[in-house]
Structure formats: C-alpha cells, structure tokens
Write an enzyme that holds these catalytic residues in place. Structure first.
Site: not given
Length: 522
Positions: A313, A376, A432
């Site tokens: 991330s 995502d 995610h």
C-alpha cells in the site's frame, strides 16, 4: 471537477475496520503460516510455538481436512493439484535460489519468470510479502493503548515475538516518521494524554541476513528494508496533495529537476520533528545512515550483497522512494566501487512519480516488481487519466503537468476472481488486502493456468483481518484477535493495560557523523 475528487468518486465508502489488522496473539497465525511456504532453512523454517491452543494450531497448515484439500478434491481433482506441485518442486530443485538469486532480484527484469510463474520467484515474493505483513502484525493501532502508533515489540525480539524463530535476519533499526504531514488518516494516535510520542509512528525496520545458513540459501547477504502500509480506511488517498514536485526540492541528490514524485509521499519520507526523539531524524535519514553503516560493514566481504526493499500500500510507495534514494545517493556502492543490486518488491502500491522518475530509476539500475490485484483501486491512483497507459508521445508532452503519473518497474497482475476460495465481488479495501495478495501468489502459475496452492499456505489467513473467503469454508471473518484486547489482571485482581518496555528511539551516536559523510544538509 478536481481530478482528485474524480478519482475518489470511483471508490465506495469504506468501513474503518476493513484495513485494521488485529494485533497478534503470542502464537501468531502469521508466524504459523510462514513455515508452510518457505524452503527448509533460515526464514523458510519458522517453526510454530509449541504451546498454542489446538484451534489455532489446526489453522496453521493445510492437511486432508483443510479447506484447500477439500476444494482440490471438489473442484480440480487431487491428481491435478499434485502434478502442479510436483512440477514446482522439480523446478526448484533444478534452479536453486543460491544459483539464480540475481535473476530473482530482477537482473533481467524477470523476463520469462512470471508466465509461467517461476516457483523460486513465487517463494521469494511471498517471503518478502511476509516481511511487509510483519509490520502490520507488530503495529499497535489501538487508540485506547498508551503505545498506539508504536511497535509492540523491541527490535531484538521482533521476529521471535511474532513466532518467527530462526528467521536468519537480525533487525538492525526501527524506522519512524512524523505525523506533521498531509496524510493524517495514515497515522494512528492514542487517546491517552501521556503517550510514548505525540508526533511519530513506527513505520518498519531495516534487517540483515546475519547467519551462515541464511546466506548459503540466499546466495548472498541481504539487507532488507520493510515499510508499513495503511492500517486505517483507504481515505488516506484523499489526503494526498495529488500533485508532483521535484525530488530535488526535498533534498534528494538528483541532477534533473524534471524528476518528480507525489508530494505527500515525499513529505512522509523526509519530514522530521527535532523536538521528538523518534522523529528527530527523518525516515529518509534513518534509512540512508543504516544502509551506509551496513554497506561499510559487509560490502567488502567475500559474500555478495543485495539491498531489497518491500512494502504494501502506501508502504509500497515508500519502498520505491527509498530504493531510488539509496541508488541516487550511491549507497549501493562499496568502498572498492562494487555495485550492489537494489530491488523493490511492492504489493498493492500506488503510483509514485512521473515518467522522468521512472526513467531515472532505469538509469540507476533499480529494479521494481509490483504485485497487484487487478481490482485494487489503490494501484490505479494517483493519475487516473494521465498515466503509463496513455500514448508515450502524450506522456512526454504532458510530463510537466503536476498530475501526470507513471508506474515504475514490472507488474505481476493477479485477479482474486480466479481463486475458488475467494468471494468474487468485494469492497475496495478487501481487494487491497495483503494476505489476499499472498494467497493469490501462492496459487498463481501463469496466465490462464489453473489456480492451485503451491505451498499449502493456509487460505484461512485471508480472513485474518477481512471477510474475503467464501462463507461455505466456515472461516469466521476478522478472526485474529488479541486475548481480552490486551488487558491483564494485576496482583489486586483489577483489569489493566500492562506496562511495556519503553519504545526504542532511533538516535545513534554516529548518525550525525554518517550524515556528514553523505554531505547531507543539516
């Protein structure tokens, strides 16, 4: 309409708990999972503790009664799955990591290794993904904790505390960043008035493979840098300034002012608070000085040396920035001039810079492999309209615009809809999820090939901090919890939060000296 708002309009409202990763219990399921997919030795042999509860122990591996075995019988036929795994084992035996590590680290940009999927590369991607996952599992995100925003364990006991024994890596330094930036939703803060730090958050660690068995298996000594990603809702994307600025403006030693990166990422990496022991030096200064110290210590050894950066991330963005920075500053060169390969493995990472940033990464020889779930939204941000998919001529023409972004490196695209274990439609934060990405890696064998788990990595880990597994597997969502939310009984029988060993600051006696050697501005 503001481009940032257009991007955010594509995202559904996300419950705040979806990305919260519960704190590990002593017998962490994270650690129990690691032993199932690594080769036999070092970080491959993370034995489980000997005293977990039977229910937790049952989740640590797959067997004939596990959900993976049942699914193989039901959907594929066990012979097919065994054939695929046998093929992987034979490929690993003929191409050991020790002999092929330079290719695994991207020497040839992973040509021919991703389709079909090379089993050694898959194993290494899962291994470094687990290093990033350790940052989540060790992070204290509970606002009711006095230590919210810190690591739950001291660095010397990080891996052991997570149940990762005989890892082969020693944590040399913890990394911290200040919250005096424009990403407030990324930081966790305690509700207590007296806290360990009001302005800093623990961001990850720098570790080095320090035992002979590990170096023998890896084929070199490895310096690993792991970055924590988001543990709150995906609203951190909304906090991005969403404009590019020259990296040279943040102190990077870059000769080209057209090399630009997203301003929020740069702030997170370079900001500091001299009044705080934990952010007296920026995350950047912490990384550069520790890498310099290790290269000076190990660079002239007979063993080869590598620098590997990993993150998920927003941590993936920091991984790309720090890998670039190490190479731009020449930290990957020994005193004798030997070049140390720098590789970044990122998971669900956003775009970081413009097309000149990408080109500069190529010029410096930094290798980046991005593992992404095609569904995502984070991997599509920022730069919804002007990005690497646009014609090259248009990108060059629009390169000076403050919202023209370009992904770096190579992409390994995965699709959760190909896994028979996972729900086909999920909210953005679940798509995610890092554990889900590691699950998809374990079952990926190439485009169009059957999804079969190669290592027996337990699919129940997917639901550790999400609700992603299909309901008929009967694995409860968000099942990984801390007993009594960390509360313990004192000698008087009252429930209290236990004291914790004081968090370590990152001040080192020689850090100013190392920075001066780098000709780093005060």
């Amino acid at each position: 309409m503001n481009l940032k708002l257009i991007e955010l309009s594509t995202m559904a409202t996300i419950p705040s708990h979806n990305l919260l990763l519960p704190k590990p219990i002593n017998q962490s399921a994270h650690s129990l999972s690691l032993k199932t997919h690594f080769p036999h030795s070092t970080l491959s042999t993370f034995p489980a503790r000997t005293s977990p509860a039977a229910a937790t122990r049952a989740m640590s591996r797959t067997d004939d009664a596990s959900i993976s075995s049942r699914l193989e019988h039901e959907s594929y036929g066990i012979t097919t799955a065994e054939d695929i795994r046998r093929r992987d084992r034979e490929a690993k035996e003929s191409n050991s990591l020790r002999d092929t590590w330079r290719k695994i680290q991207g020497e040839d940009d992973w040509a021919g290794l991703m389709d079909p999927m090379d089993p050694v590369l898959r194993s290494e991607l899962i291994r470094y993904g687990e290093m990033a996952q350790a940052c989540y599992d060790a992070f204290d995100f509970d606002p009711f904790s006095r230590y919210c925003g810190s690591c739950r364990f001291t660095r010397h006991k990080l891996f052991d505390s997570l149940g990762i024994f005989d890892s082969g890596y020693e944590v040399a330094r913890y990394l911290y960043a200040t919250s005096n930036i424009n990403l407030p939703n990324f930081f966790s803060k305690s509700r207590w008035s007296k806290v360990w730090s009001k302005n800093a958050n623990w961001m990850g660690y720098v570790a080095v493979s320090d035992d002979e068995a590990t170096r023998s298996r890896l084929g070199r000594r490895d310096i690993a840098i792991a970055w924590r990603g988001t543990v709150t809702r995906l609203e951190w994307i909304a906090d991005l300034k969403d404009f590019l600025k020259p990296v040279s403006g943040n102190g990077f030693r870059c000769p080209d002012p057209e090399v630009k990166a997203e301003s929020g990422f740069l702030d997170l990496y370079t900001d500091k608070d001299t009044a705080c022991n934990f952010s007296k030096f920026s995350a950047r200064e912490q990384v550069l000085t520790e890498v310099k110290r290790m290269v000076e210590r190990y660079g002239d050894e007979e063993d080869d040396l590598s620098i590997t950066v990993t993150g998920h991330s927003l941590g993936g963005a920091l991984a790309v920035l720090s890998a670039y920075d190490v190479a731009e500053m020449g930290m990957n060169r020994t005193r004798r001039g030997k070049v140390i390969p720098v590789t970044a493995f990122t998971y669900g990472g956003p775009r970081v810079g413009n097309i000149r940033f990408k080109e500069r990464m190529v010029e410096l020889g930094v290798k980046v492999l991005r593992v992404v779930n095609e569904h995502d939204v984070v991997t599509k941000s920022p730069g919804l309209f002007l990005n690497e998919s646009a014609p090259h001529a248009l990108m060059k023409l629009a390169g000076g615009l403050p919202w023209c972004y370009c992904h770096v490196g190579e992409k390994l695209p995965l699709d959760h809809q190909n896994s028979p274990f996972l729900k086909p439609s999920v909210d953005p934060s679940t798509a995610h999820n890092l554990e889900a990405l590691l699950h998809l890696l374990d079952g990926y064998h190439g485009k169009g090939q059957r999804f079969v788990l190669s290592s027996g990595r337990d699919p129940a880990l997917v639901n550790k901090a999400s609700d992603f597994l299909k309901d008929h597997f009967m694995v409860p969502p968000y099942w990984r919890q801390d007993a009594n939310k960390g509360m313990v009984r004192n000698s008087e029988g009252r429930w209290i939060q236990p004291d914790r060993i004081r968090a370590e600051d990152h001040h080192a006696p020689d850090i100013h000296h190392l920075l001066s050697q780098l000709h780093y501005p005060s």
